[in-house]
Scaffold this motif. Structure first.
Motif, PDB file in Angstrom:
ATOM      1  N   ALA A 146       0.759  -1.387   0.074  1.00  0.00           N
ATOM      2  CA  ALA A 146       0.015   0.105   0.028  1.00  0.00           C
ATOM      3  C   ALA A 146       0.959   1.272  -0.091  1.00  0.00           C
ATOM      4  O   ALA A 146       2.125   1.130   0.507  1.00  0.00           O
ATOM      5  N   THR A 147       0.300   2.286  -0.642  1.00  0.00           N
ATOM      6  CA  THR A 147       1.046   3.474  -0.667  1.00  0.00           C
ATOM      7  C   THR A 147       0.767   4.645   0.501  1.00  0.00           C
ATOM      8  O   THR A 147       1.260   5.578   0.642  1.00  0.00           O
ATOM      9  N   GLY A 148      -0.536   4.203   0.805  1.00  0.00           N
ATOM     10  CA  GLY A 148      -1.256   5.224   1.852  1.00  0.00           C
ATOM     11  C   GLY A 148      -0.642   5.125   3.134  1.00  0.00           C
ATOM     12  O   GLY A 148       0.401   4.302   3.605  1.00  0.00           O
ATOM     13  N   ARG A 149      -1.321   5.620   4.180  1.00  0.00           N
ATOM     14  CA  ARG A 149      -0.906   5.673   5.497  1.00  0.00           C
ATOM     15  C   ARG A 149      -1.684   4.305   6.155  1.00  0.00           C
ATOM     16  O   ARG A 149      -2.838   4.149   6.217  1.00  0.00           O
ATOM     17  N   PRO A 150      -0.697   3.390   6.863  1.00  0.00           N
ATOM     18  CA  PRO A 150       0.563   3.310   6.742  1.00  0.00           C
ATOM     19  C   PRO A 150       0.978   2.724   5.195  1.00  0.00           C
ATOM     20  O   PRO A 150       0.410   1.636   4.994  1.00  0.00           O
ATOM     21  N   TYR A 183      -5.657  -4.353  -3.354  1.00  0.00           N
ATOM     22  CA  TYR A 183      -4.280  -4.308  -3.736  1.00  0.00           C
ATOM     23  C   TYR A 183      -4.352  -4.831  -5.213  1.00  0.00           C
ATOM     24  O   TYR A 183      -3.450  -4.278  -6.148  1.00  0.00           O
ATOM     25  N   LEU A 184      -5.292  -5.865  -5.643  1.00  0.00           N
ATOM     26  CA  LEU A 184      -5.633  -6.435  -7.271  1.00  0.00           C
ATOM     27  C   LEU A 184      -6.040  -5.081  -7.931  1.00  0.00           C
ATOM     28  O   LEU A 184      -5.320  -4.698  -8.883  1.00  0.00           O
ATOM     29  N   ASP A 185      -6.816  -4.102  -7.606  1.00  0.00           N
ATOM     30  CA  ASP A 185      -7.275  -2.841  -8.030  1.00  0.00           C
ATOM     31  C   ASP A 185      -5.902  -2.012  -8.266  1.00  0.00           C
ATOM     32  O   ASP A 185      -5.722  -1.624  -9.351  1.00  0.00           O
ATOM     33  N   SER A 186      -5.275  -1.817  -7.286  1.00  0.00           N
ATOM     34  CA  SER A 186      -4.001  -1.162  -7.474  1.00  0.00           C
ATOM     35  C   SER A 186      -2.858  -1.485  -8.553  1.00  0.00           C
ATOM     36  O   SER A 186      -2.272  -0.847  -9.484  1.00  0.00           O
ATOM     37  N   ARG A 189      -2.476  -0.551 -16.094  1.00  0.00           N
ATOM     38  CA  ARG A 189      -3.085   0.229 -17.055  1.00  0.00           C
ATOM     39  C   ARG A 189      -2.221   1.903 -17.483  1.00  0.00           C
ATOM     40  O   ARG A 189      -1.950   1.827 -18.568  1.00  0.00           O
ATOM     41  N   SER A 190      -1.850   2.269 -16.390  1.00  0.00           N
ATOM     42  CA  SER A 190      -0.864   3.320 -16.456  1.00  0.00           C
ATOM     43  C   SER A 190       0.328   3.107 -17.369  1.00  0.00           C
ATOM     44  O   SER A 190       0.978   3.876 -18.147  1.00  0.00           O
ATOM     45  N   ASP A 191       1.089   2.130 -16.788  1.00  0.00           N
ATOM     46  CA  ASP A 191       2.420   1.589 -17.445  1.00  0.00           C
ATOM     47  C   ASP A 191       1.995   1.510 -19.057  1.00  0.00           C
ATOM     48  O   ASP A 191       2.740   1.698 -20.091  1.00  0.00           O
ATOM     49  N   ASN A 192       0.756   0.813 -19.064  1.00  0.00           N
ATOM     50  CA  ASN A 192       0.657   0.399 -20.651  1.00  0.00           C
ATOM     51  C   ASN A 192       0.232   1.614 -21.306  1.00  0.00           C
ATOM     52  O   ASN A 192       0.530   1.856 -22.859  1.00  0.00           O
TER      53      ASN A 192
END
Length: 120
Positions: A63-67, A82-85, A91-94
Protein backbone atom coordinates in the motif's frame (compact mmCIF):
# COMPACT_ATOMS: atom_id res chain seq x y z
CA UNK A 1 11.16 -17.44 -12.25
CA UNK A 2 14.50 -18.31 -10.70
CA UNK A 3 14.69 -19.13 -7.03
CA UNK A 4 17.19 -16.60 -5.60
CA UNK A 5 16.37 -16.95 -1.92
CA UNK A 6 16.38 -19.77 0.60
CA UNK A 7 13.27 -21.01 2.36
CA UNK A 8 14.67 -19.40 5.52
CA UNK A 9 14.94 -16.04 3.73
CA UNK A 10 11.31 -16.32 2.69
CA UNK A 11 10.23 -17.36 6.18
CA UNK A 12 12.12 -14.43 7.72
CA UNK A 13 10.17 -12.09 5.46
CA UNK A 14 6.83 -13.61 6.44
CA UNK A 15 7.78 -13.35 10.12
CA UNK A 16 8.59 -9.64 9.71
CA UNK A 17 5.32 -8.75 7.97
CA UNK A 18 2.25 -7.67 9.86
CA UNK A 19 -1.09 -9.41 9.40
CA UNK A 20 -3.42 -7.02 7.58
CA UNK A 21 -3.22 -3.62 5.94
CA UNK A 22 -3.20 -1.69 9.22
CA UNK A 23 0.14 -3.29 10.13
CA UNK A 24 1.94 -2.49 6.86
CA UNK A 25 5.70 -2.02 7.24
CA UNK A 26 7.64 0.37 5.02
CA UNK A 27 10.16 -1.02 2.52
CA UNK A 28 13.15 0.69 4.12
CA UNK A 29 12.30 -0.54 7.62
CA UNK A 30 11.51 -4.04 6.32
CA UNK A 31 14.80 -4.20 4.38
CA UNK A 32 16.66 -3.07 7.50
CA UNK A 33 14.90 -5.72 9.61
CA UNK A 34 16.00 -8.41 7.15
CA UNK A 35 19.56 -7.07 6.85
CA UNK A 36 19.14 -6.01 3.22
CA UNK A 37 20.33 -2.77 1.60
CA UNK A 38 18.03 0.13 2.44
CA UNK A 39 19.06 2.55 -0.30
CA UNK A 40 17.29 3.12 -3.58
CA UNK A 41 14.25 0.97 -4.29
CA UNK A 42 15.23 -1.96 -2.07
CA UNK A 43 15.64 -4.20 -5.15
CA UNK A 44 16.73 -7.26 -3.16
CA UNK A 45 13.72 -6.98 -0.84
CA UNK A 46 11.29 -6.52 -3.71
CA UNK A 47 12.76 -9.54 -5.51
CA UNK A 48 12.26 -11.62 -2.36
CA UNK A 49 8.64 -10.46 -2.07
CA UNK A 50 8.04 -11.34 -5.73
CA UNK A 51 9.45 -14.83 -5.16
CA UNK A 52 7.28 -15.36 -2.10
CA UNK A 53 4.18 -14.45 -4.09
CA UNK A 54 5.04 -16.28 -7.31
CA UNK A 55 6.81 -19.39 -5.97
CA UNK A 56 5.31 -19.98 -2.54
CA UNK A 57 1.90 -18.45 -3.15
CA UNK A 58 2.20 -16.11 -0.18
CA UNK A 59 -0.44 -13.39 0.05
CA UNK A 60 1.70 -10.27 0.35
CA UNK A 61 0.16 -6.91 -0.44
CA UNK A 62 1.51 -3.40 -0.63
CA UNK A 63 0.00 0.00 0.00
CA UNK A 64 1.12 3.54 -0.69
CA UNK A 65 -1.14 5.28 1.84
CA UNK A 66 -0.92 5.47 5.60
CA UNK A 67 0.61 3.27 6.67
CA UNK A 68 2.61 2.67 3.50
CA UNK A 69 4.38 -0.63 3.10
CA UNK A 70 4.01 -4.36 2.79
CA UNK A 71 1.69 -6.63 4.73
CA UNK A 72 0.14 -10.08 4.75
CA UNK A 73 -3.27 -9.92 3.12
CA UNK A 74 -5.86 -11.08 5.61
CA UNK A 75 -9.24 -10.22 4.07
CA UNK A 76 -10.94 -10.37 0.70
CA UNK A 77 -11.27 -6.57 0.80
CA UNK A 78 -7.49 -6.16 1.25
CA UNK A 79 -6.84 -8.57 -1.60
CA UNK A 80 -9.25 -6.80 -3.96
CA UNK A 81 -7.91 -3.34 -3.10
CA UNK A 82 -4.38 -4.51 -3.84
CA UNK A 83 -5.47 -6.22 -7.06
CA UNK A 84 -7.17 -2.96 -8.11
CA UNK A 85 -3.99 -0.99 -7.42
CA UNK A 86 -1.96 -3.45 -9.51
CA UNK A 87 -4.50 -3.15 -12.32
CA UNK A 88 -4.34 0.65 -12.20
CA UNK A 89 -0.54 0.56 -12.32
CA UNK A 90 -0.65 -1.88 -15.25
CA UNK A 91 -3.03 0.40 -17.16
CA UNK A 92 -0.88 3.46 -16.46
CA UNK A 93 2.29 1.67 -17.60
CA UNK A 94 0.51 0.46 -20.71
CA UNK A 95 -0.73 3.99 -21.50
CA UNK A 96 2.88 5.23 -21.30
CA UNK A 97 4.05 2.32 -23.48
CA UNK A 98 1.38 3.09 -26.09
CA UNK A 99 2.30 6.78 -26.13
CA UNK A 100 5.96 5.93 -26.71
CA UNK A 101 5.13 3.57 -29.58
CA UNK A 102 2.84 6.15 -31.19
CA UNK A 103 5.33 8.99 -30.74
CA UNK A 104 8.15 6.97 -32.26
CA UNK A 105 6.10 5.78 -35.20
CA UNK A 106 4.63 9.27 -35.85
CA UNK A 107 8.05 10.93 -36.02
CA UNK A 108 8.95 9.21 -39.30
CA UNK A 109 11.32 6.75 -37.68
CA UNK A 110 11.73 3.18 -38.84
CA UNK A 111 8.51 1.68 -37.42
CA UNK A 112 8.78 -0.45 -34.32
CA UNK A 113 7.53 -4.01 -34.53
CA UNK A 114 6.10 -3.74 -31.02
CA UNK A 115 2.33 -3.85 -30.98
CA UNK A 116 -0.11 -1.82 -28.93
CA UNK A 117 -1.38 -3.95 -26.06
CA UNK A 118 -5.11 -3.93 -25.42
CA UNK A 119 -5.84 -4.36 -21.75
CA UNK A 120 -9.54 -4.73 -21.04
Amino acid sequence: MPNNFSQQDRQNLLNALGQGRALAIGAKRLAQTLGYPTGGNQVRLRTLIKECIEIDGDLIGAATGRPAGFFLISTLQELERYLDSLENRTRSDNDRRTALINSWNNQGNHQTTRQILNIN
